[in-house]
Design a protein around this motif. Sequence first.
Motif, mmCIF file in Angstrom:
data_model
loop_
_atom_site.group_PDB
_atom_site.id
_atom_site.type_symbol
_atom_site.label_atom_id
_atom_site.label_comp_id
_atom_site.label_asym_id
_atom_site.label_seq_id
_atom_site.Cartn_x
_atom_site.Cartn_y
_atom_site.Cartn_z
ATOM 1 N N ALA A 4 0.885 -1.231 0.008
ATOM 2 C CA ALA A 4 0.214 0.055 0.185
ATOM 3 C C ALA A 4 0.869 1.181 -0.122
ATOM 4 O O ALA A 4 0.598 2.129 -0.836
ATOM 5 C CB ALA A 4 -0.922 0.016 1.202
ATOM 6 N N ALA A 5 1.864 1.282 0.771
ATOM 7 C CA ALA A 5 2.873 2.321 0.851
ATOM 8 C C ALA A 5 3.478 2.558 -0.276
ATOM 9 O O ALA A 5 3.722 3.770 -0.774
ATOM 10 C CB ALA A 5 3.846 2.241 2.074
ATOM 11 N N ALA A 6 3.950 1.535 -1.186
ATOM 12 C CA ALA A 6 4.686 1.648 -2.230
ATOM 13 C C ALA A 6 3.724 2.270 -3.249
ATOM 14 O O ALA A 6 4.135 3.013 -4.275
ATOM 15 C CB ALA A 6 5.028 0.216 -2.666
ATOM 16 N N ALA A 7 2.590 1.845 -3.472
ATOM 17 C CA ALA A 7 1.538 2.129 -4.510
ATOM 18 C C ALA A 7 1.078 3.732 -4.158
ATOM 19 O O ALA A 7 1.393 4.585 -5.149
ATOM 20 C CB ALA A 7 0.255 1.406 -4.308
ATOM 21 N N VAL A 8 0.963 4.225 -3.024
ATOM 22 C CA VAL A 8 0.842 5.560 -2.662
ATOM 23 C C VAL A 8 2.208 6.481 -3.149
ATOM 24 O O VAL A 8 1.993 7.405 -3.657
ATOM 25 C CB VAL A 8 0.586 5.890 -1.199
ATOM 26 N N ALA A 9 3.139 5.806 -2.834
ATOM 27 C CA ALA A 9 4.610 6.627 -3.281
ATOM 28 C C ALA A 9 4.660 6.791 -4.761
ATOM 29 O O ALA A 9 5.036 7.661 -5.323
ATOM 30 C CB ALA A 9 5.613 5.773 -2.547
ATOM 31 N N VAL A 10 4.462 5.726 -5.257
ATOM 32 C CA VAL A 10 4.264 5.551 -6.788
ATOM 33 C C VAL A 10 3.499 6.642 -7.467
ATOM 34 O O VAL A 10 3.845 7.375 -8.466
ATOM 35 C CB VAL A 10 4.137 4.310 -7.467
ATOM 36 N N VAL A 11 2.251 6.769 -6.895
ATOM 37 C CA VAL A 11 1.160 7.690 -7.503
ATOM 38 C C VAL A 11 1.868 9.194 -7.036
ATOM 39 O O VAL A 11 1.660 10.157 -7.955
ATOM 40 C CB VAL A 11 -0.179 7.631 -6.721
ATOM 41 N N LEU A 12 2.041 9.456 -5.963
ATOM 42 C CA LEU A 12 2.509 10.808 -5.534
ATOM 43 C C LEU A 12 3.862 11.343 -6.327
ATOM 44 O O LEU A 12 4.007 12.233 -6.871
ATOM 45 C CB LEU A 12 2.814 10.959 -4.018
ATOM 46 N N VAL A 13 4.782 10.313 -6.459
ATOM 47 C CA VAL A 13 6.197 10.714 -7.214
ATOM 48 C C VAL A 13 5.600 10.864 -8.685
ATOM 49 O O VAL A 13 6.269 11.664 -9.136
ATOM 50 C CB VAL A 13 7.259 9.829 -6.977
ATOM 51 N N GLY A 14 5.223 9.892 -9.073
ATOM 52 C CA GLY A 14 4.875 9.769 -10.662
ATOM 53 C C GLY A 14 3.993 10.778 -10.807
ATOM 54 O O GLY A 14 4.267 11.582 -12.143
ATOM 55 N N GLY A 15 2.982 10.958 -10.316
ATOM 56 C CA GLY A 15 1.998 12.260 -10.465
ATOM 57 C C GLY A 15 2.746 13.593 -10.534
ATOM 58 O O GLY A 15 2.554 14.488 -11.121
ATOM 59 N N ARG A 16 3.878 13.585 -9.445
ATOM 60 C CA ARG A 16 4.447 14.993 -9.316
ATOM 61 C C ARG A 16 5.422 15.374 -10.188
ATOM 62 O O ARG A 16 5.626 16.171 -10.867
ATOM 63 C CB ARG A 16 5.333 14.969 -7.894
ATOM 64 N N PHE A 17 6.336 14.390 -10.964
ATOM 65 C CA PHE A 17 7.281 14.662 -11.970
ATOM 66 C C PHE A 17 6.687 13.930 -13.294
ATOM 67 O O PHE A 17 7.596 14.417 -14.315
ATOM 68 C CB PHE A 17 8.292 13.687 -11.377
ATOM 69 N N LEU A 18 5.961 13.309 -13.488
ATOM 70 C CA LEU A 18 5.568 12.396 -14.886
ATOM 71 C C LEU A 18 4.429 13.121 -15.472
ATOM 72 O O LEU A 18 4.149 13.130 -16.703
ATOM 73 C CB LEU A 18 5.308 11.177 -14.759
ATOM 74 N N LEU A 19 3.149 13.365 -14.833
ATOM 75 C CA LEU A 19 2.126 14.001 -15.280
ATOM 76 C C LEU A 19 2.173 15.030 -16.182
ATOM 77 O O LEU A 19 1.644 15.001 -17.296
ATOM 78 C CB LEU A 19 0.920 14.025 -14.352
ATOM 79 N N ARG A 20 2.654 16.069 -15.643
ATOM 80 C CA ARG A 20 2.558 17.525 -16.637
ATOM 81 C C ARG A 20 3.382 16.916 -17.902
ATOM 82 O O ARG A 20 3.022 17.600 -18.960
ATOM 83 C CB ARG A 20 3.218 18.610 -15.952
ATOM 84 N N PRO A 21 4.690 16.356 -17.760
ATOM 85 C CA PRO A 21 5.511 16.186 -19.128
ATOM 86 C C PRO A 21 4.581 15.321 -20.123
ATOM 87 O O PRO A 21 4.475 15.503 -21.143
ATOM 88 C CB PRO A 21 6.684 15.562 -18.331
ATOM 89 N N LEU A 22 3.857 14.198 -19.369
ATOM 90 C CA LEU A 22 3.103 13.476 -20.139
ATOM 91 C C LEU A 22 1.930 14.031 -20.849
ATOM 92 O O LEU A 22 1.771 13.858 -22.271
ATOM 93 C CB LEU A 22 2.410 12.443 -19.379
ATOM 94 N N GLY A 78 -6.243 13.227 -9.123
ATOM 95 C CA GLY A 78 -6.870 14.481 -9.435
ATOM 96 C C GLY A 78 -6.235 15.557 -8.604
ATOM 97 O O GLY A 78 -6.143 16.725 -9.200
ATOM 98 N N VAL A 79 -5.829 15.528 -7.515
ATOM 99 C CA VAL A 79 -5.443 16.382 -6.510
ATOM 100 C C VAL A 79 -3.960 16.668 -7.237
ATOM 101 O O VAL A 79 -3.768 17.858 -7.194
ATOM 102 C CB VAL A 79 -5.147 15.932 -5.083
ATOM 103 N N LEU A 80 -3.130 15.864 -7.801
ATOM 104 C CA LEU A 80 -1.942 15.986 -8.193
ATOM 105 C C LEU A 80 -2.097 16.905 -9.472
ATOM 106 O O LEU A 80 -1.058 17.596 -9.771
ATOM 107 C CB LEU A 80 -1.324 14.755 -8.510
ATOM 108 N N LEU A 81 -3.099 16.974 -10.406
ATOM 109 C CA LEU A 81 -3.359 17.661 -11.326
ATOM 110 C C LEU A 81 -3.859 18.852 -11.225
ATOM 111 O O LEU A 81 -4.209 19.777 -12.237
ATOM 112 C CB LEU A 81 -4.293 16.794 -12.518
ATOM 113 N N SER A 82 -4.366 18.985 -9.967
ATOM 114 C CA SER A 82 -5.222 20.144 -9.674
ATOM 115 C C SER A 82 -4.612 21.649 -9.983
ATOM 116 O O SER A 82 -5.218 22.577 -10.309
ATOM 117 C CB SER A 82 -5.949 20.136 -8.443
ATOM 118 N N ASP A 83 -3.155 21.348 -9.911
ATOM 119 C CA ASP A 83 -2.567 22.876 -10.193
ATOM 120 C C ASP A 83 -1.913 23.129 -11.658
ATOM 121 O O ASP A 83 -1.253 23.976 -11.673
ATOM 122 C CB ASP A 83 -1.318 22.955 -9.027
#
Length: 591
Positions: A187-205, A248-253
């Motif tokens: 569970a912790a790994a999944a949350v970390a992947v979402v948070l880190v991936g969302g922070r650094f990968l979503l916008r470039p994608l 959604g929260v990670l993309l909100s900004d």
Amino acid sequence: MMAGLVTVVVLLVAMVVAVPVAKRFGFGAPLGYLAAGLAVGPAGLGLVTNVEAIAHASELGVVMLLFLIGLELRPARLWVMRKSVLGLGGAQVGVTAALVAGLGIALLGLPVPAALVIGFGLALSSTAMALPMLAERGLLANQSGRNAFSVLLFQDLAIIPAVALLPLLGNGSVPDADGAWVAVAKAAAAVAVVLVGGRFLLRPLFRIVDRAGTPEIFTATALLVVIGTAVLVEEAGLSMSLGAFMAGVLLSDSEYRHEVQADIQPFEGLLLGLFFVSVGMGTDLPALMAQPLRFAALALGVMAAKALVMVVLARVAGVPVAGAVRMGAVLSQGGEFGFVLFGLAVAGGSMTQEQASAAMLVVTLSMIATPFVFAAAERWLVPRLLAKPKRPFDSIAEDGSPVIICGFGRVGQVVGRVLRMRGIPFTALEKNAAQVDFVRKFGNKVYYGDPTRVELLRAAGAEKARVLVVALAETEESLRVVEVARRHFPNLTLFVRARNRWHVHQLMDRGVENPVRETFDSSLRLTADVLRELGVADDEVARTIDTFRAHDERTLVRQHAVHHDEGRLIQTTRQAAEELQSLFEADRAER
């Protein structure tokens, strides 16, 4: 293949018929979807039988709803809400679960493990039902709507530890420690992947996809983010909705927030509707028909207990009475996560299938009843609680002001400020008590009262005044003031604010000459600025605007004679457009 398409057609027909009918009678879309499911499901007409497959597909509606909610909640705002989420949400879940579990043990003789599971499951409310009901009435932005969302958010988070603790209730033994640590690590790994991936990968994608200039691929990417994140988090043993919410929260900004929202919204609405249809189809009508009074009493009892707890906690948190009642009504039902929890509890041995089926039926009945309860509260109870004691109108000492202003909002205040600058006394009348108190802080002379009452106008000195300015926002009130003034105070010269062309014609019917259209002059000024920016010379701009103004005013007078005849009004509008075009063409030919 054909059978699947037939099922889709049946579901769409049921939704298209039931939802408008439900909304027409003021019960909201969720009840319409539930009714559609009941009608076409196995317990109804039996047109659709693969309920489980539809239920699995419809879960994506709840996932997308939480994603869109996350888009609206920027991290800074989420941090501000932490007290209401943890405090009010935690208290609601804890108190409600304890109360329902205690009642289950005392009144129904339930075993402690089953009572705890049922108490917690019934403490949860339906995010998919509550938020659309609040949104339909525009209540999500006010205090009670925000607090209701905070409670729902805590409930969505609370399902995670509840599922994790279920094995403790199954056979009383502590689960394998190594297995528990592995589950926590996943569970912790999944949350970390979402948070880190969302922070650094979503916008470039999204930036790469946006540069491709293919709208359908952008939509596919948005769906991939939502569904992919949800699946990743679910595989780690957490809630799909929680994963979508975090994405959604990670993309909100990000700068792509609005475009992503526009792409996801249509899918969310349809799939969320399908979720309620599946709930309706899954209703165990034979069990309900066997003991209708028992299940109705259980559902109403749960709703009453939840509403009471919510109202009390909201009042303790400082929510006004009307808002607390609104929260109690909208959160009184059981939720979709209750179905998940009860199913897992049966598999883990903490409750029997019979107990789970009864609890699920109670949840379904509460979901069906909530739109009725909420609509009734909004129509009859909340307005009475919001109503303030009637404040007596101000007494006016006549002081011989030559000008009376009826309505001291944004238009009336401009008139009053200019008059005061010129040293011309005036008496202003305003029916909104809050507006009166506000403008008085700035030294304005304004009285609280209803300007449509002849006694108030007489007290304000209408018999001796020279000018009556009618600057009311409401069309019907404006017309009543004009009628009263024409009948009782013919000495007054009227200057009346007009909302639109229909209002102008109504005023002309009552003998008002040259009503002032509130947006006409500002629109012409805006148009003039646009023409100048496009390089049109000042003298040509002035001639263009003057030509349009004169022609529009002549057309307005001409249409007054036929404004009761829609056909002739349309005809004169077309003729006026042709005349105006001819005028500009002639003007262009002369130059």
